[in-house]
Design a protein around this motif. Structure first.
Motif, mmCIF file in Angstrom:
data_model
loop_
_atom_site.group_PDB
_atom_site.id
_atom_site.type_symbol
_atom_site.label_atom_id
_atom_site.label_comp_id
_atom_site.label_asym_id
_atom_site.label_seq_id
_atom_site.Cartn_x
_atom_site.Cartn_y
_atom_site.Cartn_z
ATOM 1 N N UNK A 146 0.813 -1.213 0.000
ATOM 2 C CA UNK A 146 0.000 0.000 0.000
ATOM 3 C C UNK A 146 0.854 1.273 0.000
ATOM 4 N N UNK A 147 2.093 1.178 0.475
ATOM 5 C CA UNK A 147 2.856 2.382 0.794
ATOM 6 C C UNK A 147 3.682 2.938 -0.357
ATOM 7 N N UNK A 148 4.053 2.118 -1.338
ATOM 8 C CA UNK A 148 4.764 2.607 -2.530
ATOM 9 C C UNK A 148 6.008 3.414 -2.157
ATOM 10 N N UNK A 149 6.851 2.835 -1.347
ATOM 11 C CA UNK A 149 8.021 3.548 -0.835
ATOM 12 C C UNK A 149 9.142 3.564 -1.865
ATOM 13 N N UNK A 150 9.733 4.728 -2.153
ATOM 14 C CA UNK A 150 10.865 4.796 -3.079
ATOM 15 C C UNK A 150 11.994 3.874 -2.639
ATOM 16 N N UNK A 151 12.549 3.138 -3.585
ATOM 17 C CA UNK A 151 13.604 2.174 -3.286
ATOM 18 C C UNK A 151 13.112 0.750 -3.191
ATOM 19 N N UNK A 228 -4.034 -6.187 8.728
ATOM 20 C CA UNK A 228 -2.807 -5.419 8.958
ATOM 21 C C UNK A 228 -2.554 -5.420 10.462
ATOM 22 N N UNK A 229 -1.573 -6.168 10.956
ATOM 23 C CA UNK A 229 -1.328 -6.230 12.399
ATOM 24 C C UNK A 229 -0.791 -4.913 12.956
ATOM 25 N N UNK A 230 -1.382 -4.450 14.051
ATOM 26 C CA UNK A 230 -0.871 -3.272 14.744
ATOM 27 C C UNK A 230 -1.526 -1.979 14.307
ATOM 28 N N UNK A 231 -1.938 -1.167 15.287
ATOM 29 C CA UNK A 231 -2.639 0.080 14.999
ATOM 30 C C UNK A 231 -1.807 1.073 14.210
ATOM 31 N N UNK A 232 -0.490 1.121 14.464
ATOM 32 C CA UNK A 232 0.363 2.070 13.762
ATOM 33 C C UNK A 232 0.333 1.823 12.260
ATOM 34 N N UNK A 233 0.425 0.570 11.873
ATOM 35 C CA UNK A 233 0.450 0.263 10.444
ATOM 36 C C UNK A 233 -0.926 0.393 9.812
ATOM 37 N N UNK A 234 -1.973 0.128 10.572
ATOM 38 C CA UNK A 234 -3.325 0.387 10.052
ATOM 39 C C UNK A 234 -3.479 1.863 9.693
ATOM 40 N N UNK A 235 -2.975 2.741 10.563
ATOM 41 C CA UNK A 235 -3.068 4.175 10.310
ATOM 42 C C UNK A 235 -2.242 4.566 9.082
ATOM 43 N N UNK A 236 -1.038 4.041 8.969
ATOM 44 C CA UNK A 236 -0.185 4.384 7.833
ATOM 45 C C UNK A 236 -0.804 3.924 6.518
ATOM 46 N N UNK A 237 -1.387 2.732 6.510
ATOM 47 C CA UNK A 237 -2.034 2.255 5.289
ATOM 48 C C UNK A 237 -3.257 3.109 4.964
ATOM 49 N N UNK A 238 -4.008 3.503 5.996
ATOM 50 C CA UNK A 238 -5.167 4.372 5.760
ATOM 51 C C UNK A 238 -4.726 5.684 5.103
ATOM 52 N N UNK A 239 -3.656 6.282 5.635
ATOM 53 C CA UNK A 239 -3.148 7.526 5.051
ATOM 54 C C UNK A 239 -2.683 7.311 3.611
ATOM 55 N N UNK A 240 -1.965 6.209 3.392
ATOM 56 C CA UNK A 240 -1.444 5.944 2.053
ATOM 57 C C UNK A 240 -2.565 5.750 1.038
ATOM 58 N N UNK A 241 -3.698 5.211 1.496
ATOM 59 C CA UNK A 241 -4.807 4.936 0.567
ATOM 60 C C UNK A 241 -5.693 6.150 0.327
ATOM 61 N N UNK A 242 -5.749 7.070 1.303
ATOM 62 C CA UNK A 242 -6.762 8.123 1.223
ATOM 63 C C UNK A 242 -6.211 9.546 1.189
ATOM 64 N N UNK A 243 -4.987 9.755 1.682
ATOM 65 C CA UNK A 243 -4.443 11.111 1.724
ATOM 66 C C UNK A 243 -3.773 11.451 0.392
ATOM 67 N N UNK A 244 -3.635 12.742 0.058
ATOM 68 C CA UNK A 244 -2.918 13.133 -1.160
ATOM 69 C C UNK A 244 -1.488 12.609 -1.153
ATOM 70 N N UNK A 245 -1.008 12.192 -2.323
ATOM 71 C CA UNK A 245 0.310 11.575 -2.422
ATOM 72 C C UNK A 245 1.414 12.471 -1.872
ATOM 73 N N UNK A 246 1.355 13.756 -2.129
ATOM 74 C CA UNK A 246 2.400 14.659 -1.638
ATOM 75 C C UNK A 246 2.438 14.660 -0.106
ATOM 76 N N UNK A 247 1.268 14.636 0.515
ATOM 77 C CA UNK A 247 1.216 14.605 1.977
ATOM 78 C C UNK A 247 1.744 13.275 2.511
ATOM 79 N N UNK A 248 1.405 12.182 1.861
ATOM 80 C CA UNK A 248 1.899 10.864 2.275
ATOM 81 C C UNK A 248 3.415 10.827 2.221
#
Length: 270
Positions: A146-151, A228-248
């Motif tokens: 979900x995160x599309x991290x460079x590298x 997705x195990x763990x609340x921290x990663x649930x939040x990060x995936x939510x942001x990656x799916x719904x927030x603007x790419x520049x903000x992510x």
């Protein structure tokens, strides 16, 4: 709790695969352990037989190799000793860095392991399980899908495929008593994690394999298609799916795109 009489676990020589094997053996399941490292598999098999008295079979295979993959497919389709839980855990992160600087042959090998092997083993398992109207598949994907991290372009793309495949197949077979789960952990303490030791691959809190395994088995029992195990990663995936790419990019991996571009430019003159 759904009882699985026999489970096949790939990538069982260490990390999450070994943790799955230990937990399933403790729950009374017989096991088929699959990996390339015969010595590590034999050691784990002896441990589990001694501790739990469970039946353990070792199947040495490199799932990126066609003949080995076909042998494991045949084991999943075997009717006289059926497998009613498949854990598709085998995979490789591969080289960390710019996509354009990667070796194409190595990436093809990684693709066969991370994508083709998961597809074919899932296909073999759900076909046999659907006929019996019982079974489960856990495909170990990643929050990276979900995160599309460079590298990490090829790895992230492979895990996005695994997650999508698992969700769709789950919807096709759940009415026949078969559940398919895409398990999408973040950073997990495995041999892969320790060997990388890179800031870019520690995405947040590093979870222990045992935590991820317990979360996975609970999610499978609940019939969830994705977990997705763990609340921290649930939040990060939510942001990656719904927030603007520049903000992510700014929030989750600030500057990593620039750093990856710099490394690519340096590779041209290396």
């Amino acid at each position: 709790m759904r009882q699985h009489r026999r489970a096949l676990v790939t990538g069982a020589s260490g990390g999450l695969g070994a943790a799955f094997a230990r937990e399933l053996a403790a729950r009374g399941a017989g096991l088929v352990l699959v990996a390339r490292d015969e010595e590590a598999l034999d050691d784990l098999a002896r441990e589990l037989r001694k501790r739990h008295g469970t039946e353990v079979t070792v199947l040495v295979a490199d799932l990126a190799e066609p003949d080995d993959l076909a042998r494991v497919e045949r084991r999943l389709s075997q009717a006289d000793e059926p497998v009613d839980l498949l854990v598709n855990n085998a995979g490789v992160i591969g080289q960390v860095g710019p996509f354009a600087a990667r070796d194409a042959g190595t990436e093809e090998y990684n693709l066969r392991l991370n994508v083709l092997a998961v597809l074919r083993l899932t296909h073999a398992a759900v076909g046999a399980m659907a006929r019996r109207r019982h079974g489960g598949v856990i495909n170990v994907s990643s929050a990276m899908g979900y995160l599309h991290i460079p590298g990490g372009a090829p790895y992230a793309a492979a895990k996005a495929f695994v997650t999508s495949l698992s969700q769709t197949v789950h919807s096709e077979v759940r009415a026949l008593g078969v559940h398919v789960l895409a398990l999408c952990p973040g950073s997990t303490r495995t041999n892969l994690h320790r060997s990388r030791g890179r800031r870019g691959w520690t995405l947040g809190r590093v979870r222990e394999p045992e935590f991820v395994v317990h979360e996975a088995l609970k999610a499978l029992e609940a019939g969830r298609p994705v977990h997705i195990p763990g609340g921290e990663y649930k939040l990060k995936v939510f942001l990656a799916r719904h927030a603007p790419r520049r903000l992510v990019n700014r929030l989750l991996y600030p500057g990593w795109d620039v750093e990856t571009s710099r490394r690519l430019a340096e590779s041209f003159t290396a």
